[in-house]
Design an enzyme around this catalytic site. Structure first.
Site, PDB file in Angstrom:
ATOM      1  N   HIS A 138     -10.980  -4.644  10.272  1.00 41.23           N
ATOM      2  CA  HIS A 138     -11.498  -4.418   8.919  1.00 41.23           C
ATOM      3  C   HIS A 138     -12.768  -3.606   8.908  1.00 41.23           C
ATOM      4  CE1 HIS A 138      -8.674  -7.656   8.200  1.00 41.23           C
ATOM      5  NE2 HIS A 138      -8.762  -7.425   6.907  1.00 41.23           N
ATOM      6  N   GLU A 179       0.805  -1.230   0.000  1.00 42.06           N
ATOM      7  CA  GLU A 179       0.000   0.000   0.000  1.00 42.06           C
ATOM      8  C   GLU A 179       0.833   1.272   0.000  1.00 42.06           C
ATOM      9  OE1 GLU A 179      -0.986  -2.637   1.487  1.00 42.06           O
ATOM     10  OE2 GLU A 179      -3.073  -2.887   0.876  1.00 42.06           O
TER      11      GLU A 179
END
Lengths: 399, 375
Positions: B174, B105
Site C-alpha cells: 500500500h 478497479e
C-alpha cells in the site's frame, strides 16, 4: 421461363421512345418503367428460434424482409467478404504488415446488428473489426488505406488494422476484453445523456473468460446500463477451441443474472431479429442483455495463423457449403422471388470493382508525412515539442 | 465559520490579517454595498485550508460548473470518500453525479474511460494508486493511447485521482509511488500536488483538460492546512499543467521535488539557512509534461542540483530529471554531479524504525546538500 419473361421485358424496355412516339397505350409505358416487374416486394421467412436465458419470450421466429433490404444486406456482406479477401491478398504481398484479423464468414453478424440499431447508437468491438468499421460508415478505401498504412486511412495510417474508429464507433481494440468495460461506459453515457441510445459491446469466445467482463456484467446490471453484450462465438479463441477454454461454453448464460439469448450468427435475419429484440429490451430501461452469436471464421485467427492446425479443412469446408451467410441470403432471395441470380451477380461485379478501386487507392496513396509522427498525442492542446530518438531530434506535436 | 475558527487557531498568521471577513449573507450584503459604491472596503484575506478541503472544493466547483463531470470510485458517495475527499458531494449532487462502485478497479476504470470517449468527463478515484495496477491497462492502453491511435478523432477527458506513495505504517503493498510508471507514457498528463493551492488548482485544471490526467495525491497531506490566497479561493482558479513553482528562492543549490517531499525540502532549507546555505526549492507540480526549463534556469543560478522524491531510485523521476539536465544547456553550469535523494530500494517495511529509513527524511536531504556543496 424467367429468362423468356426477361427477354420480353428487355424488348419492351428497349423501345420506350418508339412506344411513346408510336402512341402506344399507357399500360405498355407503365410496364416499361417498372424494372424487374416479376419480383416480389417482400417475403416472410422462418428463422431459427433462439435459446433463452432468464427470458420468458424471445425474438420472433418469422420475419419480413423487403427486396430492398435483401439487396442491401447482400451487397454489404459481399463487400465485406471481398474486402477481407483483398486484405488477405495484400498481406501476402507484404503491403499490409503486423496484425490482420479477418472477418470473412462472420459477415451476417455485423450486417444483421447494424440493421437492428440506429446510426445514433454506439458500437465497440475487439480487433476483428473491419466488418463493423465498414457497417458503421467508414468507406472501403479508407479501411484498406489504413491497413496499408497510408495517410488516406481512416486513422491517417497511425492506427492500423486494430485501431479504426468513426462517429459512434469506438474501435477496434487490441487488448482482449478491455473493450467490454469501455462499452459499458459508453452505455453509461447513453443513460446519462438520456437520448435513448444504446451501446453494442462485442467480444469473442476467447475474451468471454476475461475477469473484467464479469466485473462489467455486475456493474451494468446494478446500474441498468443500456448495453447489449454480444459474444461472437466463432468456436476458437486463436488456436484454442471453446471446449478447451471454457468450463461453460454457453456464453449466453455467462451473464448469470443478466438475461441472454443464443442466436444463429450465420443467418443475417436471425441476427437482425435478435438485435432488434435486444435493442428494445435495453431501450425500455430494463438494463443489459447478453447475446451469443454462433458464427464461424474462415481464416485463421490472424494472417500468421493458417487456421488448420486446430481444426480440419473438412470442418471449414462444411461450414462454407452449408452455412455461408452470403449463400444463405442469396438462396433465400432467389427462392422467394426477391432477386434474380443475374442481378446478384451484377452486384458481385460492382462490388469487385469497388474493392479493386479501393485497393488501388490503398496501394498508391502516400504514407503519412514524418511531420504527422507526433501529432494527436493530446486532444485540443497547443503545439509542443516531442523528443525523438536522441536529444537533438525534436518533433512538433499538434492536436 | 470554519475559516474563522481555523484562523483563530493560527496565531502568527492571524496577526497578519487585518480583519476576519464576513461570511454567508453578511458577506453578500457587504459585497453588494461595495459594488454599489464601486469600491472594496477590506483587503480580501487568505485563509487556511487543508488539502482535503481544497480537493473537496475543487470537485464541488467543477461538478457545479459542468454537467458532464461526474465522480466514481469505491466509497466516494455514501461513505463520503475513503479519505473524506468527496464529503458532502453525494448529498448535494445525487446518484447520477457521484457513483459508488463495487470493488472492480479494472471494470470501473474501463467504464470511466468509455464514458469519457462518449462525451462525459469522469473523475475516477482509485482508493490508492496501488489498486490502479489492477486497472493500469485501461489507463494506458485505453485512455492514454486512444487519441493518438484514432488520429485525434476520439479524446478521453478523464481524471484518475487518488493517494499515491507512502502513507504511515501501511506496509509494502500500500505504499508504492507510481509517478515514474505513469510519467513514462505519452498521451497521459501526470500531476503531483503538494499544497492546498496545488491540489485545488491542479484538480480543476485536470478536470477541465480534454486529456487523461493522472493526479497523484498523498494521504499524509490530506489533513495538512496551507494558506489559500484569495486568488486561489476563486471558482475559476486553475494552475497550468506543466509548470513548476519556485517555493523558495535560493542561490547555492537547487532542490527539485514533488508532492509531500517539497515540505521536507523546505524544512531542510530553513535548517540549512541558519548555516548560511540558501537552497532554492522547486515544486514540480507536474510530472508529465515536465517543466525542465524551470530546473535549468535554477541551475544556471545555483550550479548544484539535488532531486528529492519518495519513489524508488531505479528509473525514477529524479533519474529522468538528471538525464535531461545532462542533455541540456544547464549541464555546463553544474559544479558537481546532480544527485538524487529517493526512497530506499526496498519494499516498504512495517516497523516504524525500518519505515523511517525507507523514505527520505529531512536529515537525508541536509546530508546530501552538504555532500554536494562539500561542506
Amino acid at each position: 421461363m424467367r429468362k423468356m419473361l426477361l427477354a420480353v421485358l428487355s424488348r419492351v424496355l428497349q423501345s420506350p421512345a418508339a412506344a411513346a412516339a408510336g402512341g402506344k397505350t399507357a399500360s405498355r409505358v407503365m410496364v416499361a418503367s417498372r424494372n424487374y416487374a416479376d419480383f416480389a416486394n417482400e417475403a416472410t421467412f422462418e428463422i431459427k428460434k433462439c435459446d433463452l436465458h432468464r427470458l420468458e419470450e424471445g425474438p420472433s421466429t418469422t420475419t419480413v424482409m423487403t427486396r430492398e433490404e435483401g439487396l442491401q444486406y447482400y451487397k454489404t456482406m459481399q463487400t465485406i467478404r471481398r474486402m477481407e479477401l483483398k486484405s488477405d491478398q495484400l498481406y501476402k504481398q507484404k503491403i499490409i504488415r503486423g496484425f490482420c484479423h479477418l472477418y470473412d464468414g462472420q459477415e451476417a453478424c455485423c450486417v444483421g446488428l447494424e440493421a437492428a440499431i440506429k446510426p445514433t447508437d454506439h458500437v465497440i468491438t475487439a480487433y476483428r473489426a473491419h466488418g463493423f468499421t465498414y457497417t458503421r460508415g467508414v468507406p472501403v478505401r479508407e479501411i484498406l488505406a489504413e491497413l496499408t498504412g497510408r495517410k488516406g486511412g481512416c486513422a491517417k495510417g497511425k492506427g492500423g488494422s486494430m485501431h479504426m474508429y468513426t462517429k459512434n464507433f469506438y474501435g477496434g481494440n487490441g487488448i482482449v476484453g478491455a473493450q467490454v468495460p469501455l462499452g459499458a461506459g459508453v452505455a453509461l453515457a447513453c443513460k446519462y445523456f438520456g437520448k435513448n441510445e444504446i451501446c453494442l459491446t462485442l467480444y469473442g469466445d476467447g475474451a468471454a473468460n476475461q475477469g473484467q467482463i464479469f466485473e462489467t456484467y455486475n456493474m451494468a446490471a446494478l446500474w441498468k446500463l443500456p448495453c447489449i453484450f454480444i459474444c461472437e462465438n466463432n468456436r476458437y479463441g486463436m488456436g484454442t477451441s471453446v471446449e478447451r477454454a471454457a468450463a461453460s461454453t454457453e456464453y449466453y448464460r455467462r451473464g448469470d443474472f443478466i438475461p441472454g439469448l443464443r442466436v444463429d450468427g450465420m443467418d443475417v435475419l436471425c441476427v437482425r431479429e435478435a438485435g432488434k429484440f435486444a435493442a428494445e429490451y435495453c431501450r425500455s430501461g430494463k438494463g443489459p442483455i447478453v447475446m451469443e452469436l454462433q458464427t464461424y471464421r474462415y481464416h485463421g485467427h490472424s494472417m500468421s495463423d493458417p487456421g488448420i492446425s486446430y481444426r480440419t479443412r473438412e470442418e471449414i469446408q462444411e461450414v462454407r457449403s452449408k452455412s455461408d451467410p452470403i449463400t444463405l441470403l442469396k438462396d433465400r432471395m432467389v427462392n422467394n422471388n426477391l432477386a434474380s441470380i443475374e442481378e446478384l451477380k451484377d452486384i458481385d461485379v460492382a462490388v469487385r470493382k469497388e474493392i479493386e478501386e479501393a485497393a488501388q487507392f490503398a496501394t498508391t496513396d502516400p504514407e503519412p508525412p514524418l511531420e504527422e509522427l507526433c501529432n494527436h498525442i493530446y486532444f485540443n492542446e497547443p503545439p509542443f515539442e516531442v523528443r525523438g530518438a536522441n536529444q537533438w531530434t525534436r518533433y512538433k506535436s499538434a492536436s | 465559520m470554519a475559516a474563522a475558527t481555523a484562523l483563530r487557531q493560527l496565531a502568527p498568521l492571524g496577526a497578519r490579517l487585518t480583519r476576519i471577513p464576513p461570511h454567508g449573507r453578511a458577506a453578500g450584503r457587504l459585497l453588494q454595498q461595495q459594488q454599489r459604491r464601486g469600491l472594496r472596503l477590506s483587503a480580501p484575506a487568505a485563509i487556511q485550508v487543508t488539502v482535503r478541503d481544497a480537493l473537496n472544493q475543487a470537485l464541488d466547483e467543477e461538478l457545479e460548473r459542468d454537467e458532464r463531470v461526474f465522480l466514481l470510485g469505491e466509497e466516494v458517495a455514501q461513505y463520503d470518500g475513503a479519505y473524506k475527499i468527496s464529503r458532502g458531494l453525494w448529498k448535494k449532487y445525487g446518484d447520477k453525479r457521484v457513483i459508488d462502485t463495487p470493488i472492480s478497479e479494472m471494470g470501473f476504470a474501463g467504464i470511466a474511460v468509455g464514458a469519457a470517449m462518449a462525451g462525459l468527463r469522469p473523475v475516477c478515484e482509485f482508493m490508492t494508486f496501488n489498486f490502479s495496477m489492477q486497472a493500469i491497462d485501461q489507463v494506458i492502453n485505453s485512455a492514454a493511447k486512444t487519441c493518438y491511435m484514432s488520429a485525434g478523432l476520439i479524446g478521453v477527458p478523464i481524471v484518475f485521482r487518488g493517494p499515491n506513495g507512502a502513507a504511515a505504517g501501511v506496509a509494502a503493498q500500500h505504499s508504492q509511488c507510481f509517478a515514474a510508471w505513469y510519467g513514462h507514457c505519452p498521451g497521459l498528463k501526470v500531476v503531483s500536488p503538494w499544497s492546498s493551492e496545488d491540489a485545488k488548482g491542479l484538480l480543476k485544471a485536470a478536470i477541465r483538460d480534454d486529456n487523461p490526467v493522472v493526479m497523484l495525491e498523498n494521504e499524509l497531506l490530506y489533513g495538512v492546512p496551507f494558506e489559500l490566497s484569495e486568488q486561489a479561493q476563486s471558482k475559476d482558479f486553475v494552475i497550468p499543467i506543466g509548470k513548476a513553482k519556485i517555493e523558495r528562492e535560493g542561490t547555492h543549490i537547487t532542490l527539485v521535488s514533488h508532492s509531500r517531499l517539497v515540505g521536507h525540502c523546505l524544512e531542510a532549507a530553513s535548517v540549512l539557512a541558519k548555516e548560511g546555505v540558501e537552497c532554492e526549492v522547486i515544486n514540480m507540480r507536474t510530472i508529465r509534461p515536465m517543466d525542465i526549463e524551470a530546473v535549468e534556469a535554477s541551475i544556471v543560478k545555483t550550479n548544484h542540483l539535488i532531486t528529492v522524491e519518495g519513489g524508488w531510485p531505479q528509473f525514477g523521476v529524479g533519474a529522468e530529471i538528471c538525464a535531461r539536465i545532462m542533455e541540456g544547456p544547464a549541464f555546463n553550469y553544474l559544479d558537481a554531479p546532480a544527485v538524487r535523494v529517493t526512497g530506499t530500494d526496498v519494499p516498504m517495511p512495517y516497523a516504524k524504525i525500518l519505515e523511517d529509513s525507507s523514505t527520505p527524511q529531512v536529515k537525508d536531504i541536509i546530508f546530501a546538500v552538504k555532500k554536494v556543496l562539500n561542506i
